[in-house]
Design an enzyme around this catalytic site. Sequence first.
Site, short mmCIF file in Angstrom:
data_model
loop_
_atom_site.label_atom_id
_atom_site.label_comp_id
_atom_site.label_asym_id
_atom_site.label_seq_id
_atom_site.Cartn_x
_atom_site.Cartn_y
_atom_site.Cartn_z
CB CYS A 21 -17.18 12.48 5.65
SG CYS A 21 -17.71 12.81 3.97
CB THR A 49 4.82 -12.03 -1.38
OG1 THR A 49 3.66 -12.34 -0.60
CG2 THR A 49 4.93 -12.98 -2.55
CB CYS A 89 -21.27 9.70 1.80
SG CYS A 89 -19.76 10.67 1.92
CB CYS A 114 -22.07 12.54 4.96
SG CYS A 114 -20.93 11.21 5.39
CG HIS A 140 -3.57 -6.21 -0.02
ND1 HIS A 140 -2.50 -6.92 0.45
CD2 HIS A 140 -4.44 -7.13 -0.51
CE1 HIS A 140 -2.72 -8.22 0.27
NE2 HIS A 140 -3.88 -8.37 -0.33
CB VAL A 161 -0.92 -0.01 1.24
CG1 VAL A 161 -1.89 -1.18 1.19
CG2 VAL A 161 -0.12 0.00 2.54
CG ASP A 162 5.09 0.59 -0.52
OD1 ASP A 162 5.82 -0.32 -0.04
OD2 ASP A 162 4.85 0.71 -1.74
CB ALA A 181 13.54 -7.64 -4.31
CB CYS A 227 -16.81 9.17 3.85
SG CYS A 227 -18.21 9.11 4.97
N1 APR Z 1 14.10 -9.04 -0.91
C1 APR Z 1 13.24 -10.09 -1.19
N2 APR Z 1 12.41 -10.64 -0.25
C2 APR Z 1 12.46 -10.13 0.99
C3 APR Z 1 13.34 -9.05 1.35
C4 APR Z 1 14.18 -8.51 0.32
N3 APR Z 1 15.02 -7.50 0.56
N4 APR Z 1 13.15 -8.77 2.69
C5 APR Z 1 12.19 -9.62 3.13
N5 APR Z 1 11.77 -10.43 2.12
C6 APR Z 1 10.72 -11.46 2.15
C7 APR Z 1 10.54 -12.20 3.47
O1 APR Z 1 11.37 -13.34 3.54
C8 APR Z 1 9.06 -12.59 3.40
O2 APR Z 1 8.90 -13.86 2.76
O3 APR Z 1 9.50 -10.77 1.94
C9 APR Z 1 8.43 -11.50 2.53
C10 APR Z 1 7.54 -10.52 3.28
O4 APR Z 1 6.46 -11.25 3.76
P1 APR Z 1 5.31 -10.55 4.65
O5 APR Z 1 5.93 -9.70 5.67
O6 APR Z 1 4.38 -11.65 5.07
O7 APR Z 1 4.59 -9.57 3.62
P2 APR Z 1 3.54 -9.90 2.44
O8 APR Z 1 3.77 -11.25 1.86
O9 APR Z 1 3.56 -8.76 1.52
O10 APR Z 1 2.16 -9.90 3.27
C11 APR Z 1 0.96 -10.05 2.58
O11 APR Z 1 -0.31 -9.56 4.56
O12 APR Z 1 -0.28 -8.33 6.46
C12 APR Z 1 -0.90 -8.46 5.26
O13 APR Z 1 -2.00 -6.86 3.89
C13 APR Z 1 -0.75 -7.22 4.39
O14 APR Z 1 -0.15 -7.06 2.04
C14 APR Z 1 0.16 -7.71 3.25
C15 APR Z 1 -0.14 -9.19 3.20
#
Ligand code: APR
Length: 234
Positions: free
Chosen positions: A131, A172, A113, A134, A102, A86-87, A215, A110
């Site tokens: 809001c 992720t 509304c 409203c 997300h 969300v950044d 990454a 709001c």
């Molecule tokens: N490069 C690559 N991967 C990385 C790095 C990096 N520099 N640093 C951390 N990671 C990996 C971690 O090993 C982990 O597997 O990124 C992943 C981050 O995982 P989470 O913290 O679980 O984040 P995310 O998968 O985006 O979470 C999904 O969960 O909390 C909710 O809505 C929120 O969008 C989020 C969703």
Amino acid sequence: MCVLTGAGISAESGVPTFRGDNGLWKKFRPEELANFEAFIRNPELVWEWYNYRRQLIENVIPNPGHVALAQIEQMVQEFTLVTQNVDDLHRRAGSKRVLELHGNIQRSYCVDCGARDDRPDFTEERKIPRCRTCGGLIRPDVVWFGEMLPQEVFEEADAAARRCDLFLSVGTSSIVYPAASLPMVAKQSGAYVIEVNVERTDLSGRMDQTLIGKAGEILPLLAESMISNRRVQQ
Ligand code: APR
């Protein structure tokens, strides 16, 4: 080509992940901060937390991982970037076609509304923005636990995963659904699926390839190799 990103791609910019060692969910309780009931129960606490994150995000910049994806987008005919983040850092890095599953922490609206208000008026006295149309409660435009993803956005992401021949899953933990379903949707549709993460995840065993590393280091190498390949072909 379709790319799914998570909090890990922003870690090198200084944005904490959720489940890593210093992850947000290690310090804060999602059940108190990231669901609608908690917001209605204590909107001041939830806004305090989102303002802390908004400020943190405003003071960081995209890193080479974000920039590399914006470069790759320019080189590939069909490219879709799907993010759980969300950044807004992908857009700030120059990415054009970004599907935000997300939501976006810089936006708010709001609850009554639906009027959008990205600059809710906080004052010393008023810690809970209202809001201007409203008088209803203003909330951050992010998807909280237990809430539906924006349908159109998810359908577009799902369609892009089904169409692509190369799918990257970057930074992720692959445990939050339905976002975590996309790599396997792509694989079942014939795409080659690569994961980029500093460690293995629940889905690593089902990926075609897992590249262990940051990454911000791996994606620029991928972009460079694509640039040099293009030069060879010309
Ligand atoms: N490069 C690559 N991967 C990385 C790095 C990096 N520099 N640093 C951390 N990671 C990996 C971690 O090993 C982990 O597997 O990124 C992943 C981050 O995982 P989470 O913290 O679980 O984040 P995310 O998968 O985006 O979470 C999904 O969960 O909390 C909710 O809505 C929120 O969008 C989020 C969703």
